[in-house]
Write a protein that holds these residues in place. Structure first.
Motif, PDB file in Angstrom:
ATOM      1  N   THR A  58       0.835  -1.206   0.000  1.00  0.00           N
ATOM      2  CA  THR A  58       0.000   0.000   0.000  1.00  0.00           C
ATOM      3  C   THR A  58       0.864   1.247   0.000  1.00  0.00           C
ATOM      4  O   THR A  58       1.991   1.241   0.498  1.00  0.00           O
ATOM      5  CB  THR A  58      -0.934   0.054   1.225  1.00  0.00           C
ATOM      6  OG1 THR A  58      -0.151   0.051   2.416  1.00  0.00           O
ATOM      7  CG2 THR A  58      -1.912  -1.100   1.234  1.00  0.00           C
ATOM      8  N   GLN A  84       0.027   5.209 -10.965  1.00  0.00           N
ATOM      9  CA  GLN A  84      -0.733   4.336 -10.068  1.00  0.00           C
ATOM     10  C   GLN A  84      -2.157   4.833  -9.883  1.00  0.00           C
ATOM     11  O   GLN A  84      -2.950   4.197  -9.213  1.00  0.00           O
ATOM     12  CB  GLN A  84      -0.039   4.239  -8.711  1.00  0.00           C
ATOM     13  CG  GLN A  84       1.351   3.657  -8.784  1.00  0.00           C
ATOM     14  CD  GLN A  84       1.371   2.297  -9.432  1.00  0.00           C
ATOM     15  OE1 GLN A  84       0.665   1.386  -9.011  1.00  0.00           O
ATOM     16  NE2 GLN A  84       2.171   2.136 -10.465  1.00  0.00           N
ATOM     17  N   VAL A  87      -5.570  10.492  -7.143  1.00  0.00           N
ATOM     18  CA  VAL A  87      -6.205  10.489  -5.830  1.00  0.00           C
ATOM     19  C   VAL A  87      -6.716  11.886  -5.508  1.00  0.00           C
ATOM     20  O   VAL A  87      -6.123  12.889  -5.918  1.00  0.00           O
ATOM     21  CB  VAL A  87      -5.250   9.986  -4.722  1.00  0.00           C
ATOM     22  CG1 VAL A  87      -4.866   8.549  -4.939  1.00  0.00           C
ATOM     23  CG2 VAL A  87      -4.006  10.851  -4.621  1.00  0.00           C
ATOM     24  N   LEU A 110      -3.599   3.663  -1.665  1.00  0.00           N
ATOM     25  CA  LEU A 110      -3.556   2.985  -2.954  1.00  0.00           C
ATOM     26  C   LEU A 110      -2.975   1.596  -2.757  1.00  0.00           C
ATOM     27  O   LEU A 110      -1.974   1.432  -2.056  1.00  0.00           O
ATOM     28  CB  LEU A 110      -2.656   3.744  -3.933  1.00  0.00           C
ATOM     29  CG  LEU A 110      -3.176   5.044  -4.507  1.00  0.00           C
ATOM     30  CD1 LEU A 110      -2.089   5.713  -5.333  1.00  0.00           C
ATOM     31  CD2 LEU A 110      -4.389   4.797  -5.362  1.00  0.00           C
TER      32      LEU A 110
END
Length: 190
Positions: A58, A84, A87, A110
């Motif tokens: 994570t 990735q 956000v 994430l």
């Protein structure tokens, strides 16, 4: 006496036979950077990162600043050059505190792919980039918010390390030692 030593060494050998440097959880330092202009790019490097196991990890992103319900106020997260995701507090983020209509502190986790983590840690260096969108403005803090609640971004990487087996030399040494002791013991009984 020799029998007791032999039993002790044999017990040590059996205990070490199952011994492996056990897998552990690696948590990087908390990378913290203060925002100083609109839409900044922050780069964090983790050096000497232990090799990751084939288990998902994570990446925790924690930020405070100009993030309202507008989805264009976000952060693009890249690890080792691979995106990735995007956000933001309006899209999956957890709002911790809202100081003002546009001044929000929030975080988001994430999940990172296990195979990617193994690849990234193979050279023991991981580069994390957090790219604030140009809509994440710094100027909102000019009216006193900057001093009270300075805008920042943070990143923390967490993953499971791979277990490292004992080197072959250890096994050769222990088996040779037991062999010599048992040979000495059998010679005395003859």
């Amino acid at each position: 006496m020799c029998n007791r030593i032999f039993k002790s060494l044999f017990a040590v050998f059996l205990a070490s036979a199952s011994l492996e440097a056990s897998a552990a959880i690696f948590t990087s330092q908390v990378f913290h950077q203060t925002q100083e202009s609109d839409g900044e790019l922050f780069t964090f490097t983790i050096e000497n990162a232990p090799l990751a196991a084939l288990v998902d990890g994570t990446l925790l992103i924690h930020a405070r600043g100009d993030y309202s319900d507008n989805s264009s106020e976000n952060i693009e997260v890249m690890v080792e050059g691979a995106s990735q995701g995007i956000v933001s507090p309006s899209d999956g983020g957890n709002i911790i505190t809202s100081y003002h209509a546009d001044v929000v502190e929030w975080d988001q986790v994430l999940v990172l792919n296990a195979a990617d983590l193994v690849s990234w840690t193979s050279d023991q260096n991981i580069v994390i980039k957090l790219d604030l969108s140009s809509d994440v403005e710094y100027s909102l803090f000019a009216g006193g918010f900057n001093a009270l609640h300075p805008p920042f971004v943070e990143a923390t990487l967490v993953y499971e390390t791979s277990a490292v087996p004992l080197p072959a030399a250890t096994w050769l040494f222990l088996s040779g030692l037991i062999g010599m002791l048992s040979y000495g013991r059998s010679r005395k009984t003859m």
